[in-house]
Each structure stands twice: as structure tokens, then as C-alpha cells.
Scaffold this motif. Structure first.
Motif, PDB file in Angstrom:
ATOM      1  N   LYS A  85       0.864  -1.184   0.000  1.00  0.00           N
ATOM      2  CA  LYS A  85       0.000   0.000   0.000  1.00  0.00           C
ATOM      3  C   LYS A  85       0.899   1.231   0.000  1.00  0.00           C
ATOM      4  O   LYS A  85       1.927   1.250   0.696  1.00  0.00           O
ATOM      5  N   THR A  86       0.511   2.221  -0.779  1.00  0.00           N
ATOM      6  CA  THR A  86       1.268   3.475  -0.811  1.00  0.00           C
ATOM      7  C   THR A  86       0.650   4.472   0.163  1.00  0.00           C
ATOM      8  O   THR A  86      -0.556   4.747   0.095  1.00  0.00           O
ATOM      9  N   ILE A  87       1.477   4.955   1.064  1.00  0.00           N
ATOM     10  CA  ILE A  87       1.057   5.984   2.017  1.00  0.00           C
ATOM     11  C   ILE A  87       1.749   7.286   1.626  1.00  0.00           C
ATOM     12  O   ILE A  87       2.969   7.327   1.459  1.00  0.00           O
ATOM     13  N   TYR A  88       0.960   8.329   1.476  1.00  0.00           N
ATOM     14  CA  TYR A  88       1.520   9.635   1.114  1.00  0.00           C
ATOM     15  C   TYR A  88       1.693  10.495   2.368  1.00  0.00           C
ATOM     16  O   TYR A  88       0.768  10.637   3.163  1.00  0.00           O
ATOM     17  N   ILE A  89       2.893  11.042   2.517  1.00  0.00           N
ATOM     18  CA  ILE A  89       3.202  11.908   3.659  1.00  0.00           C
ATOM     19  C   ILE A  89       3.283  13.337   3.157  1.00  0.00           C
ATOM     20  O   ILE A  89       4.155  13.691   2.352  1.00  0.00           O
ATOM     21  N   ASP A  90       2.367  14.158   3.638  1.00  0.00           N
ATOM     22  CA  ASP A  90       2.285  15.573   3.253  1.00  0.00           C
ATOM     23  C   ASP A  90       2.859  16.417   4.393  1.00  0.00           C
ATOM     24  O   ASP A  90       2.384  16.333   5.530  1.00  0.00           O
ATOM     25  N   VAL A  91       3.881  17.197   4.097  1.00  0.00           N
ATOM     26  CA  VAL A  91       4.531  18.025   5.115  1.00  0.00           C
ATOM     27  C   VAL A  91       4.002  19.455   5.010  1.00  0.00           C
ATOM     28  O   VAL A  91       4.103  20.086   3.950  1.00  0.00           O
ATOM     29  N   THR A  92       3.428  19.950   6.102  1.00  0.00           N
ATOM     30  CA  THR A  92       2.935  21.325   6.111  1.00  0.00           C
ATOM     31  C   THR A  92       4.081  22.269   6.463  1.00  0.00           C
ATOM     32  O   THR A  92       4.861  22.008   7.372  1.00  0.00           O
ATOM     33  N   ALA A  93       4.153  23.363   5.744  1.00  0.00           N
ATOM     34  CA  ALA A  93       5.271  24.294   5.896  1.00  0.00           C
ATOM     35  C   ALA A  93       5.267  24.970   7.260  1.00  0.00           C
ATOM     36  O   ALA A  93       4.210  25.283   7.827  1.00  0.00           O
ATOM     37  N   ASN A  94       6.459  25.171   7.781  1.00  0.00           N
ATOM     38  CA  ASN A  94       6.614  25.921   9.019  1.00  0.00           C
ATOM     39  C   ASN A  94       6.262  27.385   8.777  1.00  0.00           C
ATOM     40  O   ASN A  94       6.547  27.945   7.715  1.00  0.00           O
ATOM     41  N   ASN A  95       5.634  28.005   9.773  1.00  0.00           N
ATOM     42  CA  ASN A  95       5.252  29.411   9.675  1.00  0.00           C
ATOM     43  C   ASN A  95       6.180  30.283  10.508  1.00  0.00           C
ATOM     44  O   ASN A  95       6.554  29.910  11.625  1.00  0.00           O
ATOM     45  N   ALA A  96       6.545  31.418   9.963  1.00  0.00           N
ATOM     46  CA  ALA A  96       7.342  32.381  10.717  1.00  0.00           C
ATOM     47  C   ALA A  96       6.451  33.086  11.733  1.00  0.00           C
ATOM     48  O   ALA A  96       5.245  33.254  11.509  1.00  0.00           O
ATOM     49  N   PRO A  97       7.021  33.513  12.855  1.00  0.00           N
ATOM     50  CA  PRO A  97       6.228  34.297  13.805  1.00  0.00           C
ATOM     51  C   PRO A  97       5.860  35.649  13.206  1.00  0.00           C
ATOM     52  O   PRO A  97       6.454  36.079  12.204  1.00  0.00           O
ATOM     53  N   VAL A  98       4.890  36.312  13.810  1.00  0.00           N
ATOM     54  CA  VAL A  98       4.486  37.648  13.362  1.00  0.00           C
ATOM     55  C   VAL A  98       4.312  38.547  14.584  1.00  0.00           C
ATOM     56  O   VAL A  98       4.051  38.076  15.695  1.00  0.00           O
ATOM     57  N   PHE A  99       4.465  39.836  14.357  1.00  0.00           N
ATOM     58  CA  PHE A  99       4.175  40.830  15.385  1.00  0.00           C
ATOM     59  C   PHE A  99       2.778  41.392  15.138  1.00  0.00           C
ATOM     60  O   PHE A  99       2.355  41.563  13.989  1.00  0.00           O
ATOM     61  N   ARG A 100       2.059  41.681  16.223  1.00  0.00           N
ATOM     62  CA  ARG A 100       0.702  42.198  16.133  1.00  0.00           C
ATOM     63  C   ARG A 100       0.524  43.396  17.062  1.00  0.00           C
ATOM     64  O   ARG A 100       1.213  43.534  18.073  1.00  0.00           O
ATOM     65  N   GLU A 101      -0.423  44.246  16.697  1.00  0.00           N
ATOM     66  CA  GLU A 101      -0.746  45.375  17.564  1.00  0.00           C
ATOM     67  C   GLU A 101      -2.017  45.089  18.347  1.00  0.00           C
ATOM     68  O   GLU A 101      -2.843  44.276  17.928  1.00  0.00           O
ATOM     69  N   THR A 102      -2.158  45.668  19.463  1.00  0.00           N
ATOM     70  CA  THR A 102      -3.304  45.659  20.384  1.00  0.00           C
ATOM     71  C   THR A 102      -3.514  44.342  21.132  1.00  0.00           C
ATOM     72  O   THR A 102      -4.041  44.346  22.238  1.00  0.00           O
ATOM     73  N   GLY A 103      -3.099  43.205  20.583  1.00  0.00           N
ATOM     74  CA  GLY A 103      -3.308  41.939  21.278  1.00  0.00           C
ATOM     75  C   GLY A 103      -2.887  40.761  20.425  1.00  0.00           C
ATOM     76  O   GLY A 103      -2.544  40.919  19.243  1.00  0.00           O
ATOM     77  N   PRO A 104      -2.940  39.541  20.991  1.00  0.00           N
ATOM     78  CA  PRO A 104      -2.518  38.340  20.253  1.00  0.00           C
ATOM     79  C   PRO A 104      -3.329  38.071  18.990  1.00  0.00           C
ATOM     80  O   PRO A 104      -2.872  37.336  18.114  1.00  0.00           O
ATOM     81  N   SER A 105      -4.522  38.614  18.892  1.00  0.00           N
ATOM     82  CA  SER A 105      -5.339  38.440  17.688  1.00  0.00           C
ATOM     83  C   SER A 105      -5.454  39.741  16.903  1.00  0.00           C
ATOM     84  O   SER A 105      -6.289  39.853  16.005  1.00  0.00           O
ATOM     85  N   GLY A 106      -4.614  40.710  17.225  1.00  0.00           N
ATOM     86  CA  GLY A 106      -4.665  42.005  16.562  1.00  0.00           C
ATOM     87  C   GLY A 106      -4.092  41.974  15.160  1.00  0.00           C
ATOM     88  O   GLY A 106      -3.597  40.952  14.675  1.00  0.00           O
ATOM     89  N   THR A 107      -4.148  43.119  14.514  1.00  0.00           N
ATOM     90  CA  THR A 107      -3.654  43.259  13.147  1.00  0.00           C
ATOM     91  C   THR A 107      -2.154  42.998  13.094  1.00  0.00           C
ATOM     92  O   THR A 107      -1.396  43.475  13.945  1.00  0.00           O
ATOM     93  N   ILE A 108      -1.734  42.223  12.088  1.00  0.00           N
ATOM     94  CA  ILE A 108      -0.310  41.931  11.916  1.00  0.00           C
ATOM     95  C   ILE A 108       0.419  43.191  11.473  1.00  0.00           C
ATOM     96  O   ILE A 108      -0.037  43.898  10.566  1.00  0.00           O
ATOM     97  N   LEU A 109       1.525  43.465  12.117  1.00  0.00           N
ATOM     98  CA  LEU A 109       2.348  44.630  11.767  1.00  0.00           C
ATOM     99  C   LEU A 109       3.293  44.226  10.637  1.00  0.00           C
ATOM    100  O   LEU A 109       4.246  43.484  10.845  1.00  0.00           O
ATOM    101  N   THR A 110       3.016  44.707   9.448  1.00  0.00           N
ATOM    102  CA  THR A 110       3.812  44.327   8.280  1.00  0.00           C
ATOM    103  C   THR A 110       4.797  45.407   7.855  1.00  0.00           C
ATOM    104  O   THR A 110       5.760  45.114   7.144  1.00  0.00           O
ATOM    105  N   ALA A 111       4.559  46.642   8.273  1.00  0.00           N
ATOM    106  CA  ALA A 111       5.413  47.753   7.827  1.00  0.00           C
ATOM    107  C   ALA A 111       6.162  48.405   8.978  1.00  0.00           C
ATOM    108  O   ALA A 111       6.667  49.513   8.852  1.00  0.00           O
TER     109      ALA A 111
END
Length: 206
Positions: A85-111
């Protein structure tokens, strides 16, 4: 099977199972045609044999447009009859951290982050700069602090406190401060993912 990028080598991907019409014992192995050596079979466990990356693993279309790593597993009964049987292994990419304003669910600071302060502003906290990581990785904070020593950056559990440490600011001497803070996840710190870093420029105008 889906696993996260940089899952430690030796981790179990899936526990193998099979049935036999005569209820014979089943032995699992890798098929001879599988030669990549990215995984190994230990008893009934399919284990990683190397650190998985999207670049190395996600190379074959599994049939639905998703790129993954095909592993051919063989099940053999006590009469040496076998099936694969062939089993496929899918690797999900690692995500970089981000900075946000006002709180952990706030807008991402991109600039970057900027603030304007009166020169008579007294010492104290200017802002909380929150950081988050979609993969819940451990985050290391480093900073290129204000060379004049008028501002400081202090890490707390999920934010960096930007503080004015001098009693007042002098517009005639300095009209603008520029420095930065960097968040690196555990895979960047380990040297596995140099892209898992977020640098936030900070500008304070007086």
C-alpha cells in the motif's frame, strides 16, 4: 498522512494495521521498491528517519494536486503472502512568527511600528508589541535597541514591552529614534529554517 515541517526524526507518523482472512499474524516492512530512506518501519509504527522539510518531502502529486512523499509499505502474513500500500506523507510548511498590535489576535504589523511622543513625555511604557506563531513554536526575542539608551525592549510571555526609560526627551537633540526587534521561532534558532524570523522596525518621532 500530514505532519508538520521539522517534526523530530524518530517520531511516529502512523501506526500500521491490516487484517488477514485466516487471522494470521501480519509483519510490516518497506517494499524493496522504496529506496528514499526517509522513513523506517518499527514493528507496526511508521517512523521518520530524517527531519522532514517541504522541499524534500512534497515532491510527488498524490493524485489530487497535493504534493507529498510516497512510501510503499508491505504487509506479509505467516505464509509469506504479501500486499503493498502506498502511504503519502504531506509536510505542512513551518510558519514564521508575526508581530501584532493591540493583542494576540490584533492586526499583523507588516510595515513596522511607529509612535510620536512629545518631548515632555515622561518615562513609562510606550506600547506592547505582541508576537504569535501559528505553529505554537517557542519564540526567541532579540533586539537592536536604541543606541542612545532612551528606550528599552523587554520580552514577556506573548509581547514585548517598549519602554521610554529616560525622564524626558529632547527634541533639540534628537528628533527621531530608529531601532528594531526580532522574533525567531525554535526552528530558526536551531538553524533549520532561516526564514522563520520576523524583524520589526521601530520608529519613534519626537
Amino acid at each position: 498522512q500530514t505532519i508538520a515541517e521539522f517534526t523530530p526524526s524518530g517520531s511516529t507518523i502512523v501506526t500500521l494495521a491490516a487484517t488477514d482472512p485466516e487471522s494470521q499474524n501480519i509483519t510490516f516492512s518497506l517494499a524493496d521498491s522504496y529506496t528514499d530512506n526517509f522513513v523506517v518501519v518499527d514493528g507496526s509504527d511508521l517512523n521518520l528517519n530524517r527531519l522532514p522539510t517541504t522541499e524534500d518531502f512534497n515532491t510527488d502529486n498524490r493524485g489530487d494536486g497535493t504534493l507529498a512523499h510516497p512510501v510503499i509499505v508491505k504487509a506479509t502474513d505467516t505464509f509469506n503472502s504479501s500486499t503493498t500500500k502506498t502511504i503519502y506523507i504531506d509536510v505542512t510548511a513551518n510558519n514564521a512568527p508575526v508581530f501584532r498590535e493591540t493583542g494576540p489576535s490584533g492586526t499583523i504589523l507588516t510595515a513596522g511600528f511607529s509612535a510620536s511622543l512629545n518631548e515632555n513625555n515622561s518615562s513609562g511604557e510606550v506600547a506592547k508589541l505582541y508576537f504569535t506563531d501559528a505553529d505554537s513554536d517557542t519564540i526567541t526575542i532579540t533586539s537592536a535597541s536604541d543606541a542612545n539608551g532612551h528606550f528599552s525592549l523587554t520580552k514577556y510571555s506573548n509581547y514585548v514591552s517598549l519602554q521610554q526609560v529616560t525622564a524626558s526627551l529632547d527634541y533639540e537633540s534628537i528628533t527621531s529614534y530608529s531601532f528594531s526587534v526580532t522574533a525567531s521561532d525554535e526552528h530558526a534558532v536551531a538553524g533549520d529554517d532561516n526564514d522563520a524570523v520576523a524583524r520589526l522596525p521601530i520608529t519613534i518621532t519626537v
